[in-house]
Design an enzyme around this catalytic site. Sequence first.
Site, short mmCIF file in Angstrom:
data_model
loop_
_atom_site.label_atom_id
_atom_site.label_comp_id
_atom_site.label_asym_id
_atom_site.label_seq_id
_atom_site.Cartn_x
_atom_site.Cartn_y
_atom_site.Cartn_z
N GLY A 95 0.96 -1.16 -0.05
CA GLY A 95 0.00 -0.16 0.00
C GLY A 95 0.84 1.32 0.09
N SER A 96 0.37 2.27 0.37
CA SER A 96 0.90 3.38 0.51
C SER A 96 2.15 3.57 1.48
CB SER A 96 0.05 4.72 0.85
OG SER A 96 -0.26 4.61 2.43
N GLY A 115 2.62 1.91 5.32
CA GLY A 115 3.73 0.93 5.57
C GLY A 115 4.66 1.45 6.70
N GLU A 151 5.93 -3.40 0.68
CA GLU A 151 5.78 -3.18 -0.60
C GLU A 151 4.96 -1.80 -0.89
OE1 GLU A 151 4.80 -2.49 -4.34
OE2 GLU A 151 3.77 -4.49 -3.99
N CYS A 188 1.42 0.55 -8.37
CA CYS A 188 2.71 0.81 -7.75
C CYS A 188 3.82 0.98 -8.55
CB CYS A 188 3.10 0.06 -6.37
SG CYS A 188 3.27 -1.63 -6.77
C1 UN1 Z 1 1.04 -3.34 -7.26
O1 UN1 Z 1 0.80 -2.33 -8.00
O2 UN1 Z 1 1.07 -3.25 -6.04
O3 UN1 Z 1 4.39 -4.89 -12.04
C2 UN1 Z 1 1.57 -4.51 -8.03
C3 UN1 Z 1 3.15 -4.84 -12.25
C4 UN1 Z 1 2.34 -5.88 -11.62
C5 UN1 Z 1 2.34 -5.79 -10.16
C6 UN1 Z 1 1.96 -4.50 -9.46
N1 UN1 Z 1 2.75 -7.12 -12.01
O4 UN1 Z 1 2.91 -3.86 -12.67
#
Ligand code: UN1
Length: 510
Positions: free
Chosen positions: A243-244, A248, A265, A299
């Site tokens: 998440g953000s 985190g 993450e 992300c």
């Molecule tokens: C995420 O946005 O938390 O690499 C994961 C990617 C995807 C996973 C993103 N396989 O864009």
Amino acid sequence: MSIPNITGILKDLQINPVNQGCSTGIHWLHGNKTITSYSPVDGKPIAEVKLATDANYDSCIKVAQEAFRQWRLIPAPKRGEIVRQIGNRLRQHKQALGTLVSYEMGKSLQEGLGEVQEMIDICDFAVGLSRQLHGLTMHSERPNHRMYEQYHPLGIVGIISAFNFPVAVWSWNAALAWVCGDVCVWKPSEKTPLTAIACQKIAAEVFRKNNIDEGVCTLVIGNAEMGKKIATDSRIPLVSATGSTRMGKAVGEKVGARLGKALLELGGNNAIIISNSADLEASLIGAVFGAVGTCGQRCTSTRRLIIHNQIFEEVKRKLVNAYRQLKIGNPLDESNHIGPLIDKVAVENYMEAINRLNELGAKPVLEGKVLADFKSGCYVKPAIYEVENKMDIVQTETFAPILYLIKYSDIKEAIEIQNDVPQGLSSAIMTQNIRESELFLSHEGSDCGIANVNIGTSGAEIGGAFGGEKETGGGRESGSDAWKVYMRRQTNTINYGKDLPLAQGIKFEL
Ligand code: UN1
């Protein structure tokens, strides 16, 4: 293009008008509070969910603790066999689950199906891994001694996941945890509870058919307070949170205070460097998909393009041209490229960023705005701005399709700009010049957990370790040897001689 029948899909996935948001694997528990899951696609309520209470949470943890005692005794390849069956059930439900992901979260149907494919892939990966949880052997400095290391299961793994990958990120963690001999408690995002319930039903049914005790796979739907409970609960040795950065930091602090393990993450601020030797057509596809795919809510989304000044105007022109062809609308209609943002709060955040850009004097290339034609109020126009990397808004992750253009003249300067943000998840360079690509990948190059050449920043495969540095949190999930986080390492020294020599040559005689 026909729009899928959501009612049939909900039935297939056993989503009822009112669902219970807590499962020990067999039993479904609930309190009195209810949340409604609304689709950002059309703003309609999909179904209700009764939230887990503190007592429900406690029941889950107790059952999970009990289940762990049994689950860890099952040989890892046999645990892998059960994960293989989960992968197969996901194959059967791919269309329905992918469609629900698209409808509840708002990503395109193709991306929803792609997300379920990631789940299937990680199950396959975990099956192979279940025969490869190996440690090293090393030479002892003492005669007649043998040294090796082995990995043992940890216990309960807490999984806190985000709305943007509502099902895949759970599976990256759960599939690995299960083959490692761990059991899981999952707190999904409150914004996407139904996809989580569907997954829980799919996995729990497989465990039940294999006569595995309940508690290996548990689910608690609750708010941030529930996340806090998981973070502070010393019965949970590992907490994996996605998440953000703000979330985190809060989780990491709490897990750290009790010396638990945290796998974080968090946010990214991903850039693509486009060199003057780049293949522009390929660069454009990578950049546009990276920036607008999932409506900029990955992300790994591309937030910044760092473009060589010789080709800056040309890239800008081509980008504008490409953006003008993008179709925005119902993501379940496969002819659309972009769906809505997750909710109105996300739209507010997008607008705040646009306002801040204007305040700071960023130059609009394609101005952002909310698209009023759509009833849900969640659709926005993908925007492009020319900026300075130092601007505060550019240094922050806005989870929306806003792309920043920055000029550079020298490759070292480009790498410096790329690294000059607090986050360190994903990065890429588009170049046909081997000197540039090697520099980018060297220790002087990108400081991110992911560094790509001639592909964009998003869309990582499950086989690699996934995660990033700095404010991204340092965790690694999914492929490679990420499984090691889900186990405890033990070093064993065995003396098969008649004497007891001490290490470092120390003499001790009685
Ligand atoms: C995420 O946005 O938390 O690499 C994961 C990617 C995807 C996973 C993103 N396989 O864009």
